[in-house]
Design a protein around this motif. Structure first.
Motif, mmCIF file in Angstrom:
data_model
loop_
_atom_site.group_PDB
_atom_site.id
_atom_site.type_symbol
_atom_site.label_atom_id
_atom_site.label_comp_id
_atom_site.label_asym_id
_atom_site.label_seq_id
_atom_site.Cartn_x
_atom_site.Cartn_y
_atom_site.Cartn_z
ATOM 1 N N ASP A 151 41.833 23.377 36.687
ATOM 2 C CA ASP A 151 42.572 23.119 35.218
ATOM 3 C C ASP A 151 44.327 23.214 35.452
ATOM 4 N N GLY A 152 44.702 23.545 36.809
ATOM 5 C CA GLY A 152 46.051 23.813 36.959
ATOM 6 C C GLY A 152 46.638 25.160 37.243
ATOM 7 N N SER A 153 45.570 25.915 36.676
ATOM 8 C CA SER A 153 45.878 27.700 36.727
ATOM 9 C C SER A 153 45.692 28.306 38.415
ATOM 10 N N ASP A 154 46.361 29.313 38.239
ATOM 11 C CA ASP A 154 46.542 30.003 39.706
ATOM 12 C C ASP A 154 44.815 30.392 39.781
ATOM 13 N N ALA A 155 44.031 30.656 38.873
ATOM 14 C CA ALA A 155 42.568 31.179 39.079
ATOM 15 C C ALA A 155 41.906 30.137 39.495
ATOM 16 N N SER A 156 42.155 28.786 38.890
ATOM 17 C CA SER A 156 41.391 27.624 39.331
ATOM 18 C C SER A 156 41.667 27.338 40.778
ATOM 19 N N LEU A 157 42.989 27.598 41.276
ATOM 20 C CA LEU A 157 43.219 27.102 42.701
ATOM 21 C C LEU A 157 42.701 28.182 43.611
ATOM 22 N N GLY A 158 42.461 29.673 43.043
ATOM 23 C CA GLY A 158 41.962 30.678 43.838
ATOM 24 C C GLY A 158 40.366 30.173 44.005
ATOM 25 N N ALA A 159 39.994 30.031 42.791
ATOM 26 C CA ALA A 159 38.369 29.409 42.722
ATOM 27 C C ALA A 159 38.091 28.417 43.906
ATOM 28 N N ALA A 160 39.052 27.318 43.785
ATOM 29 C CA ALA A 160 38.878 26.150 44.795
ATOM 30 C C ALA A 160 39.147 26.679 46.174
ATOM 31 N N ARG A 161 39.907 27.451 46.572
ATOM 32 C CA ARG A 161 40.073 28.012 47.916
ATOM 33 C C ARG A 161 38.759 28.688 48.319
ATOM 34 N N TRP A 162 38.265 29.591 47.436
ATOM 35 C CA TRP A 162 36.778 30.156 47.572
ATOM 36 C C TRP A 162 35.669 29.279 47.883
#
Length: 291
Positions: free
Chosen positions: A15-26
């Protein structure tokens, strides 16, 4: 690995948030460890598209194509060999994620301080609706120093706990991490003292029997998996504390907490379904909920 397993993917909501990017990296690390492709999914509710006309609605991280492109570029810089697919779906967020999870090995969504953002607010609904295991990701508060942080799994005597334990063994192996197997139950409630506020006579003989039974049950669950994963470093924890509090406390020193969904043990206070929901809101590391 079977051909069926190879056809599955790890799906992560973007969704463009930092949390979703962190989730994507995990999710990317999980996909690499299990030789699976990664699907980046961006959902846009149909109502928003209706009012926006030909233009997609503007979101905090940009439009859908920009959000997906930015996430994909970030992941490819670290995992150039990872197979990455992207998709934008016109659907309610929780519905889009649940639909995608039907063919997924794992679904990952980000959550954190900005829970009002597009995906964070849908985490609980997504966990309830998705048929596959779901990780609700937030940055762990514990910092790694040297060896990997442990994976913690909470179990009771339910079938859901058995599946959660198997998943936790597999992930701990992939992460080269210690596996902490935890059984927590409130002893007063288990021996019928929960409504007495600690008053009355404790049935110590019954208490000993119950403790022995639960320790034996833990061994029965762990031993077959320990034989399957002979290199696993397993630590067993047995505590007189509510599962929600105990697992939340342990999450402060873990990289992942694993629980079963809607598991209900035969003992009072041994309910992991409600514990899973509590952890989604309060754990201080990612939470994996296993059906």
């Amino acid at each position: 690995m079977t051909s069926a397993a190879q056809e599955q993917s790890v799906v992560v909501g973007i969704d463009g948030s930092d949390a979703s990017l962190g989730a994507a990296r995990w999710a990317a690390e999980f996909a690499i460890a299990h030789a699976l492709p990664l699907t980046l999914l961006h959902a846009v509710p149909r109502l928003e598209w209706h009012f926006a006309g030909a233009e997609a609605p503007t979101e905090p991280g940009g439009n859908g194509d920009e959000v997906l492109a930015a996430a994909e570029a970030d992941l490819r810089s670290a995992q150039p060999d990872l197979v990455i697919r992207t998709a934008t779906v016109k659907s309610a967020v929780a519905t889009a994620l649940a639909d995608a999870s039907r063919e997924a090995r794992l679904l990952v969504v980000g959550s954190g301080a900005a829970d009002h953002r597009v995906l964070g607010g849908h985490a609980v609904r997504t966990v309830h609706r998705a048929p596959c295991p779901v990780v609700v990701w937030r940055a762990p508060v514990a910092k790694r120093s040297g060896k990997p942080l442990p994976v913690v799994v909470g179990i009771d005597d339910s079938e859901a706990s058995g599946r959660a334990l198997a998943e936790a063994f597999d992930i701990a192996r992939a992460l080269h991490a210690q596996l902490t197997v935890v059984h927590m139950w409130e002893l007063d409630a288990a021996v019928g003292m929960g409504d007495l506020g600690g008053a009355g006579n404790m049935d110590w003989q019954l208490l000993d029997v119950l403790e022995t039974q639960q320790r034996r049950r833990m061994d029965e669950l762990v031993q077959p998996l320990a034989r399957k994963y002979p290199d696993a470093h397993v630590v067993k924890v047995f505590q007189d504390v509510s599962p929600a509090k105990g697992l939340t406390d342990l999450s402060r020193q873990a990289q992942l907490v694993v629980v079963g969904s809607h598991g209900r043990g035969r003992l009072a206070g041994s309910v992991l379904g409600s514990v899973g929901q509590n952890l989604i809101h309060h754990a201080e590391c990612p939470v994996l909920v296993v059906r």
